[in-house]
Design a protein around this motif. Sequence first.
Motif, PDB file in Angstrom:
ATOM      1  N   SER A  54       0.843  -1.208   0.000  1.00  0.00           N
ATOM      2  CA  SER A  54       0.000   0.000   0.000  1.00  0.00           C
ATOM      3  C   SER A  54       0.873   1.252   0.000  1.00  0.00           C
ATOM      4  CB  SER A  54      -0.941   0.017   1.212  1.00  0.00           C
ATOM      5  OG  SER A  54      -1.851  -1.054   1.152  1.00  0.00           O
ATOM      6  N   ALA A  55       1.793   1.283  -0.917  1.00  0.00           N
ATOM      7  CA  ALA A  55       2.739   2.397  -0.966  1.00  0.00           C
ATOM      8  C   ALA A  55       2.968   2.852  -2.395  1.00  0.00           C
ATOM      9  CB  ALA A  55       4.063   2.001  -0.330  1.00  0.00           C
ATOM     10  N   VAL A  56       3.265   4.118  -2.525  1.00  0.00           N
ATOM     11  CA  VAL A  56       3.634   4.699  -3.817  1.00  0.00           C
ATOM     12  C   VAL A  56       4.899   5.516  -3.596  1.00  0.00           C
ATOM     13  CG1 VAL A  56       2.179   6.748  -3.515  1.00  0.00           C
ATOM     14  CG2 VAL A  56       2.803   5.988  -5.819  1.00  0.00           C
ATOM     15  N   TYR A  57       5.721   5.567  -4.644  1.00  0.00           N
ATOM     16  CA  TYR A  57       7.024   6.208  -4.513  1.00  0.00           C
ATOM     17  C   TYR A  57       7.224   7.230  -5.625  1.00  0.00           C
ATOM     18  CZ  TYR A  57       7.534   1.969  -1.782  1.00  0.00           C
ATOM     19  OH  TYR A  57       7.341   0.965  -0.876  1.00  0.00           O
ATOM     20  N   LEU A  58       8.038   8.228  -5.303  1.00  0.00           N
ATOM     21  CA  LEU A  58       8.431   9.210  -6.305  1.00  0.00           C
ATOM     22  C   LEU A  58       9.955   9.310  -6.267  1.00  0.00           C
ATOM     23  CD1 LEU A  58       7.672  11.421  -8.383  1.00  0.00           C
ATOM     24  CD2 LEU A  58       7.670  13.060  -6.487  1.00  0.00           C
ATOM     25  N   GLN A  59      10.590   8.752  -7.283  1.00  0.00           N
ATOM     26  CA  GLN A  59      12.036   8.835  -7.420  1.00  0.00           C
ATOM     27  C   GLN A  59      12.367  10.090  -8.214  1.00  0.00           C
ATOM     28  OE1 GLN A  59      14.591   6.758  -6.240  1.00  0.00           O
ATOM     29  NE2 GLN A  59      15.920   8.400  -7.000  1.00  0.00           N
ATOM     30  N   MET A  60      13.125  10.975  -7.605  1.00  0.00           N
ATOM     31  CA  MET A  60      13.464  12.247  -8.236  1.00  0.00           C
ATOM     32  C   MET A  60      14.963  12.286  -8.504  1.00  0.00           C
ATOM     33  SD  MET A  60      11.060  14.818  -5.986  1.00  0.00           S
ATOM     34  CE  MET A  60      11.946  14.509  -4.468  1.00  0.00           C
ATOM     35  N   ASN A  61      15.329  12.422  -9.739  1.00  0.00           N
ATOM     36  CA  ASN A  61      16.727  12.501 -10.141  1.00  0.00           C
ATOM     37  C   ASN A  61      17.012  13.845 -10.799  1.00  0.00           C
ATOM     38  OD1 ASN A  61      17.092   9.809  -9.300  1.00  0.00           O
ATOM     39  ND2 ASN A  61      16.510   9.034 -11.325  1.00  0.00           N
ATOM     40  N   SER A  62      18.278  14.184 -10.886  1.00  0.00           N
ATOM     41  CA  SER A  62      18.708  15.434 -11.539  1.00  0.00           C
ATOM     42  C   SER A  62      17.915  16.626 -11.004  1.00  0.00           C
ATOM     43  CB  SER A  62      18.538  15.311 -13.056  1.00  0.00           C
ATOM     44  OG  SER A  62      19.268  14.220 -13.563  1.00  0.00           O
ATOM     45  N   LEU A  63      17.837  16.711  -9.708  1.00  0.00           N
ATOM     46  CA  LEU A  63      17.015  17.751  -9.086  1.00  0.00           C
ATOM     47  C   LEU A  63      17.538  19.144  -9.409  1.00  0.00           C
ATOM     48  CD1 LEU A  63      16.212  15.958  -5.768  1.00  0.00           C
ATOM     49  CD2 LEU A  63      14.518  16.995  -7.272  1.00  0.00           C
ATOM     50  N   LYS A  64      16.599  20.055  -9.562  1.00  0.00           N
ATOM     51  CA  LYS A  64      16.897  21.445  -9.861  1.00  0.00           C
ATOM     52  C   LYS A  64      16.380  22.325  -8.731  1.00  0.00           C
ATOM     53  CE  LYS A  64      16.050  20.523 -14.772  1.00  0.00           C
ATOM     54  NZ  LYS A  64      15.249  20.909 -15.968  1.00  0.00           N
ATOM     55  N   PRO A  65      16.928  23.524  -8.584  1.00  0.00           N
ATOM     56  CA  PRO A  65      16.415  24.427  -7.539  1.00  0.00           C
ATOM     57  C   PRO A  65      14.917  24.672  -7.662  1.00  0.00           C
ATOM     58  CG  PRO A  65      18.502  25.246  -8.357  1.00  0.00           C
ATOM     59  CD  PRO A  65      18.113  24.082  -9.248  1.00  0.00           C
ATOM     60  N   GLU A  66      14.408  24.686  -8.892  1.00  0.00           N
ATOM     61  CA  GLU A  66      12.974  24.945  -9.080  1.00  0.00           C
ATOM     62  C   GLU A  66      12.095  23.754  -8.683  1.00  0.00           C
ATOM     63  OE1 GLU A  66      15.403  25.322 -11.351  1.00  0.00           O
ATOM     64  OE2 GLU A  66      14.754  24.708 -13.364  1.00  0.00           O
ATOM     65  N   ASP A  67      12.705  22.631  -8.320  1.00  0.00           N
ATOM     66  CA  ASP A  67      11.933  21.503  -7.791  1.00  0.00           C
ATOM     67  C   ASP A  67      11.617  21.688  -6.315  1.00  0.00           C
ATOM     68  OD1 ASP A  67      13.941  19.328  -9.807  1.00  0.00           O
ATOM     69  OD2 ASP A  67      11.889  20.000 -10.213  1.00  0.00           O
ATOM     70  N   THR A  68      12.166  22.719  -5.708  1.00  0.00           N
ATOM     71  CA  THR A  68      11.894  23.002  -4.300  1.00  0.00           C
ATOM     72  C   THR A  68      10.406  23.249  -4.107  1.00  0.00           C
ATOM     73  OG1 THR A  68      14.082  23.914  -3.852  1.00  0.00           O
ATOM     74  CG2 THR A  68      12.286  24.624  -2.420  1.00  0.00           C
ATOM     75  N   ALA A  69       9.808  22.473  -3.213  1.00  0.00           N
ATOM     76  CA  ALA A  69       8.365  22.576  -2.985  1.00  0.00           C
ATOM     77  C   ALA A  69       7.974  21.617  -1.873  1.00  0.00           C
ATOM     78  CB  ALA A  69       7.583  22.232  -4.261  1.00  0.00           C
ATOM     79  N   VAL A  70       6.740  21.765  -1.424  1.00  0.00           N
ATOM     80  CA  VAL A  70       6.133  20.737  -0.596  1.00  0.00           C
ATOM     81  C   VAL A  70       5.471  19.744  -1.548  1.00  0.00           C
ATOM     82  CG1 VAL A  70       4.425  20.208   1.169  1.00  0.00           C
ATOM     83  CG2 VAL A  70       5.757  22.327   1.311  1.00  0.00           C
ATOM     84  N   TYR A  71       5.787  18.497  -1.386  1.00  0.00           N
ATOM     85  CA  TYR A  71       5.269  17.450  -2.262  1.00  0.00           C
ATOM     86  C   TYR A  71       4.149  16.694  -1.540  1.00  0.00           C
ATOM     87  CZ  TYR A  71       8.906  18.190  -5.697  1.00  0.00           C
ATOM     88  OH  TYR A  71       9.696  18.738  -6.663  1.00  0.00           O
ATOM     89  N   TYR A  72       3.038  16.550  -2.260  1.00  0.00           N
ATOM     90  CA  TYR A  72       1.852  15.910  -1.716  1.00  0.00           C
ATOM     91  C   TYR A  72       1.526  14.634  -2.476  1.00  0.00           C
ATOM     92  CZ  TYR A  72       0.999  20.476   0.453  1.00  0.00           C
ATOM     93  OH  TYR A  72       1.116  21.636   1.171  1.00  0.00           O
ATOM     94  N   CYS A  73       1.178  13.621  -1.733  1.00  0.00           N
ATOM     95  CA  CYS A  73       0.641  12.388  -2.289  1.00  0.00           C
ATOM     96  C   CYS A  73      -0.879  12.517  -2.292  1.00  0.00           C
ATOM     97  CB  CYS A  73       1.100  11.235  -1.398  1.00  0.00           C
ATOM     98  SG  CYS A  73       0.406   9.624  -1.765  1.00  0.00           S
ATOM     99  N   ALA A  74      -1.514  11.991  -3.318  1.00  0.00           N
ATOM    100  CA  ALA A  74      -2.965  12.100  -3.406  1.00  0.00           C
ATOM    101  C   ALA A  74      -3.545  10.840  -4.034  1.00  0.00           C
ATOM    102  CB  ALA A  74      -3.361  13.331  -4.216  1.00  0.00           C
ATOM    103  N   ALA A  75      -4.810  10.599  -3.782  1.00  0.00           N
ATOM    104  CA  ALA A  75      -5.453   9.373  -4.262  1.00  0.00           C
ATOM    105  C   ALA A  75      -6.852   9.654  -4.769  1.00  0.00           C
ATOM    106  CB  ALA A  75      -5.512   8.344  -3.141  1.00  0.00           C
ATOM    107  N   ARG A  76      -7.218   8.961  -5.822  1.00  0.00           N
ATOM    108  CA  ARG A  76      -8.593   9.022  -6.329  1.00  0.00           C
ATOM    109  C   ARG A  76      -8.964   7.615  -6.800  1.00  0.00           C
ATOM    110  NH1 ARG A  76     -12.096  13.284  -9.199  1.00  0.00           N
ATOM    111  NH2 ARG A  76     -13.610  12.005 -10.328  1.00  0.00           N
ATOM    112  N   GLN A  77     -10.040   7.104  -6.258  1.00  0.00           N
ATOM    113  CA  GLN A  77     -10.438   5.739  -6.601  1.00  0.00           C
ATOM    114  C   GLN A  77     -10.880   5.658  -8.044  1.00  0.00           C
ATOM    115  OE1 GLN A  77     -13.557   3.950  -4.182  1.00  0.00           O
ATOM    116  NE2 GLN A  77     -12.377   2.041  -4.174  1.00  0.00           N
ATOM    117  N   TYR A  78     -10.291   4.703  -8.753  1.00  0.00           N
ATOM    118  CA  TYR A  78     -10.569   4.483 -10.174  1.00  0.00           C
ATOM    119  C   TYR A  78     -10.401   5.773 -10.986  1.00  0.00           C
ATOM    120  CZ  TYR A  78     -12.529   0.212  -8.240  1.00  0.00           C
ATOM    121  OH  TYR A  78     -12.705  -0.959  -7.556  1.00  0.00           O
TER     122      TYR A  78
END
Length: 124
Positions: free
Chosen positions: A78-102
Amino acid sequence: QVQLVESGGGLVQTGGSLRLACAASGRAFSSYTMSWFRQAPGKEREFVGAISWGSLGTTYYADSVKDRFTISRDNAKSAVYLQMNSLKPEDTAVYYCAARQYGPVIPPYEPNYWGQGTQVTGSS
C-alpha cells in the motif's frame, strides 16, 4: 477512507536524487490512482505525475519532470514512490501524495484524498 502519509523529503543538492514514499492506510489500495503534486512558495499547487490503479501501473508526468522523475507503486505494501533525479532548484516545494479511486492518470482531476506533504528543498 484513505489516509496518506508522505516521507523522504529533505535538503538535496542540485543534480542530486531523492526518493519520496507515501504510505496509505485503508482498504482497496490497488483501486486508487495515486498521484503526486507539489506547491512551491508563492505558487499554486501543480500536478507532478500519477500512476494508474490496478496492476498495470500506467504513468503520466508533467513536462517539467518528465525523464527525471519516476513514480512506482507496491500494492502489497500500500505504498507509492516518487524517485526524483537530476534535481533542480525549481523543484523546491512541498510534495503531496494524493489518491482518487478508479481515477484517471491524465489531469485535470481532483483527488479524493491528500497527504499532509513533505518538504523538498534543492540547494545550489
